[in-house]
Every structure is written in C-alpha cells, then in structure tokens.
Design an enzyme around this catalytic site. Sequence first.
Site, PDB file in Angstrom:
ATOM      1  N   ASP A  90       9.196   2.598   0.079  1.00 53.08           N
ATOM      2  CA  ASP A  90       8.143   3.250   0.838  1.00 53.08           C
ATOM      3  C   ASP A  90       8.300   2.814   2.294  1.00 53.08           C
ATOM      4  O   ASP A  90       7.863   1.734   2.685  1.00 53.08           O
ATOM      5  CB  ASP A  90       6.773   2.856   0.279  1.00 53.08           C
ATOM      6  CG  ASP A  90       5.633   3.418   1.125  1.00 53.08           C
ATOM      7  OD1 ASP A  90       5.907   4.040   2.164  1.00 53.08           O
ATOM      8  OD2 ASP A  90       4.466   3.213   0.734  1.00 53.08           O
ATOM      9  N   TYR A 134       0.851  -1.189   0.000  1.00 59.98           N
ATOM     10  CA  TYR A 134       0.000   0.000   0.000  1.00 59.98           C
ATOM     11  C   TYR A 134       0.888   1.240   0.000  1.00 59.98           C
ATOM     12  O   TYR A 134       1.863   1.308   0.759  1.00 59.98           O
ATOM     13  CB  TYR A 134      -0.889  -0.003   1.248  1.00 59.98           C
ATOM     14  CG  TYR A 134      -1.816   1.198   1.363  1.00 59.98           C
ATOM     15  CD1 TYR A 134      -2.872   1.382   0.484  1.00 59.98           C
ATOM     16  CD2 TYR A 134      -1.622   2.153   2.369  1.00 59.98           C
ATOM     17  CE1 TYR A 134      -3.717   2.476   0.597  1.00 59.98           C
ATOM     18  CE2 TYR A 134      -2.467   3.251   2.491  1.00 59.98           C
ATOM     19  CZ  TYR A 134      -3.514   3.411   1.608  1.00 59.98           C
ATOM     20  OH  TYR A 134      -4.359   4.499   1.722  1.00 59.98           O
ATOM     21  N   LYS A 161       3.933   8.374   9.238  1.00 59.38           N
ATOM     22  CA  LYS A 161       3.679   7.723  10.517  1.00 59.38           C
ATOM     23  C   LYS A 161       4.667   8.138  11.620  1.00 59.38           C
ATOM     24  O   LYS A 161       4.515   9.216  12.162  1.00 59.38           O
ATOM     25  CB  LYS A 161       3.577   6.213  10.305  1.00 59.38           C
ATOM     26  CG  LYS A 161       2.415   5.920   9.335  1.00 59.38           C
ATOM     27  CD  LYS A 161       1.977   4.491   9.247  1.00 59.38           C
ATOM     28  CE  LYS A 161       0.667   4.413   8.490  1.00 59.38           C
ATOM     29  NZ  LYS A 161       0.716   3.851   7.169  1.00 59.38           N
TER      30      LYS A 161
END
Length: 436
Positions: free
Chosen positions: A239, A144, A267
């Site tokens: 990522d 994702y 995050k």
Amino acid sequence: MNYPKSQALFDEAKKRIPGGVNSPARAFKGVGGTPLFMTHAKGPYMYDEDGNEWIDYIGSWGPMILGHAYPAVVEAVQKTAAGSTSFGTPTALENRMAERVCGMVPGLDKVRMTNSGTEACMSAIRVARGYTGRDKFIKFEGCYHGHGDSFLIKAGSGALTLGHPSSPGVTRGTAKDTLTADYNDLDSVERILRENKDEVAAIILEPVAGNMGCVPPRDGFLKGLRKLCDEHGALLVFDEVMSGFRIARGGAVERYRVQPDLMAFGKVIGAGMPVGAFGGSNEVMGVVAPDGPVYQAGTLSGNPVAMSAGIALLTELDENPAIYRELEEQSAKLEQGLKQVFEKHQVTVANNRVGSMLGFFFCDGPVVGFSDVSRTDTEFFSRFFHGMLSQGVYLPPSAYEAWFVSHSHDDTIIRKTVDAADHVLTDLTKNGGPAR
Ligand SMILES: *Cc1c(COP(=O)(O)O)cnc(C)c1O
C-alpha cells in the site's frame, strides 16, 4: 493567533456535518481545540479564514509534495476543466497517466484508476482474492489502508490471529477473514501463515508505515515478507498510497528493491484531486474486469480534471531528479534542527524519517512497531502541537501522524520551524524542569 471566523464556521459545520468535518483526521479530537478553516495556500504556506498564515506540515496528508498551488498543476486543472469536467468515456489523459505511472514504478505493467486510496486498497485485496481463490489476508497493527470494512479490524487480545471489528458496522463475518500481525515482526506473520495454511490470499502493508507516525521497515522485513508470500502462495501487496512518489520516484519498490505483486496508490498521484490507483503485473491484473472476472468500476474513475492534475505533478517529479535529493536534504535539516532543540530542552523523544516523511514520538526509542508507537506521550504532544500552532506552524493534529515536508520548505521555513519549536519548548519547560 486568533481564529474567531474558524470557530464560528466550526460551530456551524457541526450542525450539518458529523463532527463538523468530512474526514476525522481533520478534527482536533486528539489534541483538543478547533480545526482551522483554510481559504487558500501557496508553496509551504496555508491561509485561514481569519487571515492567519501557517507553515504547513500536513501537505493535504501527502499530495502537496511540491507545495500548494503548484503552477503546472493549477494550469492543467484550469485548462482541462474548461473542456468539461467529465465524459464517462475514455480519454487520452488516462493513457498518459497510466504510461507515466508504469514508467516511474518498477514492475508495474498495468494500472487501474480509482477515486481514493481506500478504493485502491479494497480493489487490490479483491484482485488478490480473485487471483488466488482464497479468502483471508494479513494486515499489520498500526497500518492504515482506508476505511473499507475488511481493513477496520484490530487484533484480538491473546491470540493474534482472531480479528475484531474496530468500528461498529463492520460484521464479525468480515472480521474473520482479516488476520492481524505485528509490523516488523516476521515471526508473527509466519505463525499466522502456518495456522491458516493455503487460506491466505495476500499480505498487505505500508512498506513504510506512515499512519502510526513514521515507522520504516527493518532491514530484511520486506524481503522476508516476499519470501513468505512465495512459500505460501500469497500475493504481496504494497500500500504505497502515502509512500508512493514521495520517498522516491518509484516509492518503496525502488527504495528497498523488493517487488510486490500488487501496489496501491493515492495522495501524490492525484496532486490533491480525489485519485487512487492499483496495479501490478500483466498476469495478476489480467483478472480485472472487463479482461477478467474480478469486478471493479467507478463512474468518475480516471476523471479528466483529476488526471491532468496528477500527470502535471508526476511529470515534474519524473523529469526533475534533483527534487528527491533536495527533499531528502531539507527533511534531514528539519530532523536535525528539531532533534537538537529537543535535546537542548531535555525532552525524551524518538524519531524516524524516510525521505520527506517524519515521525517524532515522545517516548524512548527505538520505535519499530505499533506497541512502541502506543507509548508516545500524547498529552505532551497536544501541548507541543498547540504551542507550535501559536507560533504559526500547523502540524498534523495527532501524535500518531507523520509530518510531511514539501519541496517548497526552504531553509527559511525550516529555520522558522526549528525556532518555533525552541520557543515552545522554552515555554513548556519553564513550569517545572524538563518538558517531560
Ligand atoms: C491515506 C491512506 C489510505 C486511504 O486513502 P484515502 O484516499 O483517504 O481513501 C490508504 N492507505 C494509506 C497508506 C494511506 O496513507
């Protein structure tokens, strides 16, 4: 546990907010029931509107690596906010953030802040395209990279290389430039590169996949991708929105010693504030505006309150090397404890762990890619999830999400969690032999 207030709030939320949530991962779509509305949290515990206490394994999906309401973070936010929440001019805080991040992650010369992981990944792909002058990129099934159009593409049936939009609203025109390969399968990547010779700008992946449970890279997978990128003139993009500053001080780059050309963060970097970032070498980042022609911007990017939160958290992680060792130890204890309990109750389970990211799959192992993950028994997960909830443990509400351990998850918390699982599985196995 009783949650009348959460239930009422969720009913109210559904009138004004699509599905009652501002991000689908929060809804209980995969497990059924009502998401709980939190009021505050401290360390490993969250507290809901009805006054229930929860042991938290979501950790805001990653940022709460040192536990909720970490004093240095709270203090930094309060102090900065009192001096204005935003200026729209540069601040020294942005320099300090950039210095800190580049000091922690190997091979990072320059970094640009964004407001989310999605923006970071979208921008990294644009930079790769601008730098190489090519349109296409390769991503992996089960990874994702946020909700940008070009990432919402799934592999078509049959020929792997033909992508299809996985959401209405994404055009076929966009889909044709996103190529989809199988995680941990270098052959699938090589085939796509050969079929799209001199057209692939980048390969983007989660170096440790955390959005299909936890799936680590096989030995040689990341190195193999590096080599393929070099051979085909494509950029390698890690990522690290989830793995960055979590699985090691320098993320997957440090842990696996493979150097990507571009990295995306999110995050942990914002300590729970809306922050993302992308970066790479001086040469690659040289194409980013205003130095270069690749446009990328953000009114609130590098926001002072968000920067101070992130700096406070990263400083702790950077200057206290024992944290990652202790995270590893506590996470291993949780993993071992749960494995023993599953074994005791004869539950078929496969599990992966990288540092404080854990994945449990209710199927035979090993789980190395998306097709393995898809075999997990989601119905059993739902029953386990609700069982754990009734014991005061808040797991991510989906069979396909990783669980996050924080530094505040001490022995007592781990023991409570393992005991809760034992209790739940005793209940689940009572009616008709093995739980599964
Ligand atoms: C969460 C996540 C994103 C998206 O970040 P947002 O801040 O939700 O936009 C991108 N990539 C990975 C690996 C993620 O885990």
